[in-house]
Write a protein that holds these residues in place. Sequence first.
Motif, mmCIF file in Angstrom:
data_model
loop_
_atom_site.group_PDB
_atom_site.id
_atom_site.type_symbol
_atom_site.label_atom_id
_atom_site.label_comp_id
_atom_site.label_asym_id
_atom_site.label_seq_id
_atom_site.Cartn_x
_atom_site.Cartn_y
_atom_site.Cartn_z
ATOM 1 N N THR A 52 5.371 -17.093 8.018
ATOM 2 C CA THR A 52 5.573 -16.256 6.843
ATOM 3 C C THR A 52 5.990 -17.178 5.699
ATOM 4 O OG1 THR A 52 7.929 -15.838 7.227
ATOM 5 C CG2 THR A 52 6.361 -14.396 8.367
ATOM 6 N N SER A 53 6.276 -16.589 4.554
ATOM 7 C CA SER A 53 6.644 -17.407 3.394
ATOM 8 C C SER A 53 7.958 -18.150 3.612
ATOM 9 C CB SER A 53 6.743 -16.533 2.145
ATOM 10 O OG SER A 53 7.698 -15.500 2.334
ATOM 11 N N LYS A 54 8.803 -17.628 4.513
ATOM 12 C CA LYS A 54 10.136 -18.225 4.686
ATOM 13 C C LYS A 54 10.415 -18.703 6.112
ATOM 14 C CE LYS A 54 12.242 -15.383 1.059
ATOM 15 N NZ LYS A 54 13.306 -14.385 0.749
ATOM 16 N N HIS A 55 9.652 -18.212 7.076
ATOM 17 C CA HIS A 55 9.995 -18.510 8.467
ATOM 18 C C HIS A 55 8.760 -18.879 9.286
ATOM 19 C CE1 HIS A 55 14.065 -16.988 7.831
ATOM 20 N NE2 HIS A 55 13.530 -15.918 7.251
ATOM 21 N N ILE A 70 -5.289 -14.565 8.728
ATOM 22 C CA ILE A 70 -4.436 -14.131 7.617
ATOM 23 C C ILE A 70 -4.194 -12.636 7.799
ATOM 24 C CG2 ILE A 70 -4.155 -14.022 5.134
ATOM 25 C CD1 ILE A 70 -4.381 -16.860 6.296
ATOM 26 N N ILE A 71 -2.950 -12.272 8.099
ATOM 27 C CA ILE A 71 -2.671 -10.867 8.403
ATOM 28 C C ILE A 71 -1.873 -10.171 7.309
ATOM 29 C CG2 ILE A 71 -2.781 -11.224 10.898
ATOM 30 C CD1 ILE A 71 0.253 -11.215 10.940
ATOM 31 N N GLY A 72 -1.541 -10.881 6.271
ATOM 32 C CA GLY A 72 -0.816 -10.254 5.176
ATOM 33 C C GLY A 72 -0.511 -11.277 4.107
ATOM 34 N N GLU A 73 0.087 -10.820 3.036
ATOM 35 C CA GLU A 73 0.446 -11.735 1.955
ATOM 36 C C GLU A 73 1.448 -12.774 2.459
ATOM 37 O OE1 GLU A 73 2.239 -11.601 -2.604
ATOM 38 O OE2 GLU A 73 1.768 -9.742 -1.531
ATOM 39 N N GLU A 74 1.059 -14.052 2.370
ATOM 40 C CA GLU A 74 1.899 -15.164 2.822
ATOM 41 C C GLU A 74 2.296 -15.008 4.294
ATOM 42 O OE1 GLU A 74 5.074 -15.082 -0.088
ATOM 43 O OE2 GLU A 74 4.049 -16.641 -1.245
ATOM 44 N N MET A 75 1.349 -14.542 5.126
ATOM 45 C CA MET A 75 1.624 -14.374 6.543
ATOM 46 C C MET A 75 0.353 -14.684 7.339
ATOM 47 S SD MET A 75 2.953 -10.972 8.591
ATOM 48 C CE MET A 75 3.989 -10.540 7.191
ATOM 49 N N LYS A 87 10.499 -7.144 13.758
ATOM 50 C CA LYS A 87 11.474 -8.121 13.264
ATOM 51 C C LYS A 87 10.772 -9.259 12.534
ATOM 52 C CE LYS A 87 14.811 -7.473 17.067
ATOM 53 N NZ LYS A 87 15.446 -8.165 18.227
ATOM 54 N N TYR A 88 9.591 -9.629 13.041
ATOM 55 C CA TYR A 88 8.877 -10.769 12.480
ATOM 56 C C TYR A 88 8.092 -10.404 11.221
ATOM 57 C CZ TYR A 88 9.620 -12.335 17.328
ATOM 58 O OH TYR A 88 10.168 -12.656 18.542
ATOM 59 N N VAL A 89 7.355 -9.300 11.281
ATOM 60 C CA VAL A 89 6.430 -8.982 10.182
ATOM 61 C C VAL A 89 6.997 -7.948 9.217
ATOM 62 C CG1 VAL A 89 4.474 -9.503 11.668
ATOM 63 C CG2 VAL A 89 5.198 -7.134 11.416
ATOM 64 N N GLY A 90 8.080 -7.274 9.601
ATOM 65 C CA GLY A 90 8.667 -6.257 8.738
ATOM 66 C C GLY A 90 8.279 -4.855 9.171
ATOM 67 N N LYS A 91 9.224 -3.949 9.119
ATOM 68 C CA LYS A 91 8.984 -2.565 9.533
ATOM 69 C C LYS A 91 7.929 -1.884 8.675
ATOM 70 C CE LYS A 91 13.667 -1.860 11.311
ATOM 71 N NZ LYS A 91 14.916 -1.056 11.213
ATOM 72 N N GLU A 92 7.782 -2.381 7.440
ATOM 73 C CA GLU A 92 6.816 -1.743 6.537
ATOM 74 C C GLU A 92 5.368 -2.007 6.952
ATOM 75 O OE1 GLU A 92 7.657 -5.846 4.805
ATOM 76 O OE2 GLU A 92 8.736 -4.253 5.839
ATOM 77 N N HIS A 93 5.162 -3.007 7.820
ATOM 78 C CA HIS A 93 3.794 -3.328 8.243
ATOM 79 C C HIS A 93 3.390 -2.633 9.540
ATOM 80 C CE1 HIS A 93 2.831 -6.144 5.115
ATOM 81 N NE2 HIS A 93 3.927 -6.844 5.335
#
Length: 216
Positions: free
Chosen positions: A142-145, A126-131, A198-204
Amino acid sequence: MMKILLLEDDTVLSDILIDFLQESHSVTHTYSMQEALRLSEDNSYDLYIFDINVVDGDGLTLLRELRSFYDETPTIFITAFHDTKYLTKAFASGGNDFIRKPFELEELSARIENIKKHFGLNQTLIIGEEMELNTQTHILKTSKHLFHLTAKESELLLYLYKHKNRVVSTDEILQNLWKYDDLPSSDAVRTLIKELRKYVGKEHIINIRGEGYRFE
Protein backbone atom coordinates in the motif's frame (compact mmCIF):
# COMPACT_ATOMS: atom_id res chain seq x y z
CA MET A 1 3.24 -19.19 -15.16
CA MET A 2 -0.45 -20.00 -15.47
CA LYS A 3 -2.08 -23.38 -14.95
CA ILE A 4 -4.14 -24.19 -18.05
CA LEU A 5 -6.65 -26.99 -18.59
CA LEU A 6 -6.88 -27.83 -22.30
CA LEU A 7 -9.82 -29.84 -23.65
CA GLU A 8 -9.11 -30.74 -27.28
CA ASP A 9 -9.71 -34.10 -29.00
CA ASP A 10 -7.88 -33.33 -32.25
CA THR A 11 -4.59 -35.16 -31.64
CA VAL A 12 -2.56 -33.10 -34.12
CA LEU A 13 -3.85 -29.74 -32.86
CA SER A 14 -3.58 -30.74 -29.22
CA ASP A 15 0.09 -31.70 -29.66
CA ILE A 16 0.79 -28.35 -31.32
CA LEU A 17 -1.03 -26.43 -28.59
CA ILE A 18 0.65 -28.33 -25.76
CA ASP A 19 4.12 -27.71 -27.19
CA PHE A 20 3.35 -24.03 -27.67
CA LEU A 21 1.64 -23.39 -24.33
CA GLN A 22 4.18 -25.31 -22.27
CA GLU A 23 6.85 -22.81 -23.25
CA SER A 24 5.29 -20.35 -20.79
CA HIS A 25 2.64 -22.22 -18.81
CA SER A 26 1.77 -25.44 -17.01
CA VAL A 27 -0.67 -27.38 -19.20
CA THR A 28 -2.97 -30.27 -18.36
CA HIS A 29 -4.56 -31.83 -21.43
CA THR A 30 -7.49 -34.19 -21.90
CA TYR A 31 -9.53 -35.44 -24.85
CA SER A 32 -12.62 -36.07 -22.71
CA MET A 33 -15.28 -33.72 -21.37
CA GLN A 34 -15.89 -36.00 -18.39
CA GLU A 35 -12.20 -36.12 -17.58
CA ALA A 36 -12.01 -32.32 -17.87
CA LEU A 37 -14.87 -32.06 -15.36
CA ARG A 38 -13.07 -34.37 -12.94
CA LEU A 39 -9.80 -32.45 -13.33
CA SER A 40 -11.51 -29.12 -12.70
CA GLU A 41 -13.08 -30.49 -9.52
CA ASP A 42 -9.78 -31.83 -8.18
CA ASN A 43 -7.50 -28.95 -9.21
CA SER A 44 -7.39 -25.18 -9.47
CA TYR A 45 -6.66 -23.67 -12.90
CA ASP A 46 -6.06 -20.11 -14.07
CA LEU A 47 -7.47 -20.64 -17.57
CA TYR A 48 -9.64 -23.12 -19.45
CA ILE A 49 -9.22 -23.66 -23.20
CA PHE A 50 -12.11 -25.82 -24.39
CA ASP A 51 -12.99 -27.15 -27.81
CA ILE A 52 -16.73 -26.86 -28.39
CA ASN A 53 -17.10 -30.39 -29.81
CA VAL A 54 -15.25 -33.36 -28.32
CA VAL A 55 -15.78 -37.09 -28.49
CA ASP A 56 -17.96 -37.45 -25.37
CA GLY A 57 -19.73 -34.10 -25.28
CA ASP A 58 -19.01 -30.43 -25.76
CA GLY A 59 -17.21 -27.59 -24.05
CA LEU A 60 -20.33 -25.46 -23.83
CA THR A 61 -22.16 -27.99 -21.66
CA LEU A 62 -19.04 -28.47 -19.57
CA LEU A 63 -18.64 -24.77 -18.88
CA ARG A 64 -22.31 -24.30 -18.03
CA GLU A 65 -21.96 -27.03 -15.41
CA LEU A 66 -18.77 -25.47 -14.01
CA ARG A 67 -20.39 -22.04 -13.84
CA SER A 68 -23.35 -23.52 -11.94
CA PHE A 69 -20.86 -24.44 -9.20
CA TYR A 70 -19.48 -20.87 -9.09
CA ASP A 71 -16.36 -21.76 -11.08
CA GLU A 72 -15.44 -18.41 -12.64
CA THR A 73 -12.19 -19.54 -14.27
CA PRO A 74 -11.77 -17.52 -17.50
CA THR A 75 -12.42 -19.65 -20.59
CA ILE A 76 -11.45 -19.49 -24.25
CA PHE A 77 -13.44 -21.63 -26.68
CA ILE A 78 -11.90 -23.01 -29.85
CA THR A 79 -14.06 -24.37 -32.65
CA ALA A 80 -14.22 -25.25 -36.32
CA PHE A 81 -17.68 -23.71 -36.58
CA HIS A 82 -17.93 -20.34 -38.31
CA ASP A 83 -21.64 -19.80 -37.71
CA THR A 84 -22.21 -16.80 -35.42
CA LYS A 85 -24.81 -18.76 -33.44
CA TYR A 86 -21.94 -20.68 -31.83
CA LEU A 87 -20.31 -17.41 -30.84
CA THR A 88 -23.54 -16.43 -29.11
CA LYS A 89 -23.79 -19.83 -27.39
CA ALA A 90 -20.16 -19.61 -26.26
CA PHE A 91 -20.71 -16.32 -24.45
CA ALA A 92 -24.13 -17.38 -23.14
CA SER A 93 -22.55 -20.44 -21.49
CA GLY A 94 -20.09 -18.19 -19.64
CA GLY A 95 -17.18 -18.10 -22.07
CA ASN A 96 -14.84 -15.12 -22.12
CA ASP A 97 -13.31 -15.44 -25.58
CA PHE A 98 -13.70 -17.42 -28.79
CA ILE A 99 -11.23 -18.44 -31.47
CA ARG A 100 -12.01 -20.17 -34.77
CA LYS A 101 -9.95 -22.91 -36.42
CA PRO A 102 -7.63 -22.61 -38.19
CA PHE A 103 -5.82 -19.96 -36.19
CA GLU A 104 -2.28 -18.72 -35.74
CA LEU A 105 -0.60 -19.49 -32.43
CA GLU A 106 0.22 -15.79 -32.10
CA GLU A 107 -3.51 -15.05 -32.11
CA LEU A 108 -4.09 -17.50 -29.27
CA SER A 109 -1.18 -15.95 -27.37
CA ALA A 110 -2.69 -12.49 -27.78
CA ARG A 111 -6.06 -13.70 -26.51
CA ILE A 112 -4.42 -15.31 -23.48
CA GLU A 113 -2.58 -12.07 -22.70
CA ASN A 114 -5.87 -10.19 -22.93
CA ILE A 115 -7.47 -12.64 -20.50
CA LYS A 116 -4.53 -12.20 -18.10
CA LYS A 117 -4.91 -8.43 -18.18
CA HIS A 118 -8.64 -8.46 -17.54
CA PHE A 119 -8.67 -11.16 -14.87
CA GLY A 120 -5.66 -10.15 -12.83
CA LEU A 121 -3.55 -13.14 -13.83
CA ASN A 122 -0.34 -11.18 -14.14
CA GLN A 123 2.06 -11.57 -11.25
CA THR A 124 1.51 -8.00 -10.06
CA LEU A 125 -2.12 -6.95 -9.72
CA ILE A 126 -3.21 -3.35 -9.15
CA ILE A 127 -6.21 -3.72 -6.86
CA GLY A 128 -6.76 -0.13 -5.82
CA GLU A 129 -5.31 3.33 -5.60
CA GLU A 130 -1.70 2.93 -4.41
CA MET A 131 -2.33 -0.76 -3.64
CA GLU A 132 -0.91 -3.78 -5.44
CA LEU A 133 -0.72 -7.51 -4.80
CA ASN A 134 2.03 -9.84 -5.96
CA THR A 135 0.14 -13.08 -6.53
CA GLN A 136 3.33 -15.16 -6.45
CA THR A 137 5.00 -13.83 -3.29
CA HIS A 138 1.66 -12.85 -1.66
CA ILE A 139 3.07 -9.43 -0.76
CA LEU A 140 0.53 -6.61 -0.58
CA LYS A 141 1.92 -3.10 -0.97
CA THR A 142 0.00 0.00 0.00
CA SER A 143 1.10 3.63 0.02
CA LYS A 144 2.37 3.29 3.60
CA HIS A 145 2.82 -0.40 4.38
CA LEU A 146 3.98 -3.76 3.06
CA PHE A 147 2.10 -6.86 4.23
CA HIS A 148 3.11 -10.50 3.86
CA LEU A 149 -0.19 -12.30 3.34
CA THR A 150 -0.72 -16.01 3.76
CA ALA A 151 -1.34 -17.93 0.53
CA LYS A 152 -5.04 -18.30 1.38
CA GLU A 153 -5.42 -14.59 2.24
CA SER A 154 -3.81 -13.73 -1.08
CA GLU A 155 -6.05 -16.20 -2.92
CA LEU A 156 -9.19 -14.80 -1.30
CA LEU A 157 -8.22 -11.19 -2.03
CA LEU A 158 -7.60 -12.09 -5.66
CA TYR A 159 -10.96 -13.90 -5.87
CA LEU A 160 -12.84 -10.96 -4.38
CA TYR A 161 -11.09 -8.59 -6.77
CA LYS A 162 -11.96 -10.73 -9.80
CA HIS A 163 -15.62 -10.57 -8.77
CA LYS A 164 -15.63 -6.98 -7.58
CA ASN A 165 -18.88 -5.05 -7.38
CA ARG A 166 -20.97 -8.20 -6.89
CA VAL A 167 -21.79 -10.07 -3.70
CA VAL A 168 -19.79 -13.27 -3.18
CA SER A 169 -21.34 -15.71 -0.72
CA THR A 170 -19.44 -17.68 1.91
CA ASP A 171 -20.44 -20.94 0.18
CA GLU A 172 -19.02 -19.68 -3.12
CA ILE A 173 -15.73 -18.79 -1.45
CA LEU A 174 -15.52 -22.20 0.23
CA GLN A 175 -16.20 -24.07 -3.01
CA ASN A 176 -13.64 -22.11 -4.99
CA LEU A 177 -10.77 -21.76 -2.49
CA TRP A 178 -10.77 -25.25 -1.00
CA LYS A 179 -11.04 -28.76 -2.39
CA TYR A 180 -14.33 -30.49 -1.65
CA ASP A 181 -12.78 -32.98 0.77
CA ASP A 182 -11.02 -30.22 2.70
CA LEU A 183 -13.86 -27.72 3.15
CA PRO A 184 -13.54 -25.87 6.49
CA SER A 185 -16.39 -24.20 8.32
CA SER A 186 -17.65 -20.74 7.43
CA ASP A 187 -15.62 -19.43 10.39
CA ALA A 188 -12.48 -19.84 8.27
CA VAL A 189 -13.86 -17.40 5.71
CA ARG A 190 -14.87 -14.88 8.36
CA THR A 191 -11.37 -15.03 9.85
CA LEU A 192 -9.74 -14.44 6.47
CA ILE A 193 -12.08 -11.55 5.71
CA LYS A 194 -11.34 -9.99 9.10
CA GLU A 195 -7.60 -10.10 8.40
CA LEU A 196 -7.90 -8.77 4.85
CA ARG A 197 -9.98 -5.82 6.00
CA LYS A 198 -7.09 -4.84 8.28
CA TYR A 199 -4.80 -4.70 5.26
CA VAL A 200 -6.96 -3.14 2.55
CA GLY A 201 -9.48 -1.22 4.67
CA LYS A 202 -13.07 -1.97 5.63
CA GLU A 203 -14.28 0.35 2.89
CA HIS A 204 -12.96 -2.04 0.23
CA ILE A 205 -14.48 -5.28 1.54
CA ILE A 206 -18.13 -4.71 2.39
CA ASN A 207 -20.04 -7.19 4.55
CA ILE A 208 -23.54 -7.68 3.13
CA ARG A 209 -25.41 -9.16 6.07
CA GLY A 210 -26.93 -12.54 5.29
CA GLU A 211 -25.54 -12.58 1.75
CA GLY A 212 -21.74 -12.40 1.70
CA TYR A 213 -19.03 -9.91 0.78
CA ARG A 214 -18.43 -7.36 -1.96
CA PHE A 215 -15.10 -5.86 -3.01
CA GLU A 216 -15.26 -2.18 -4.02
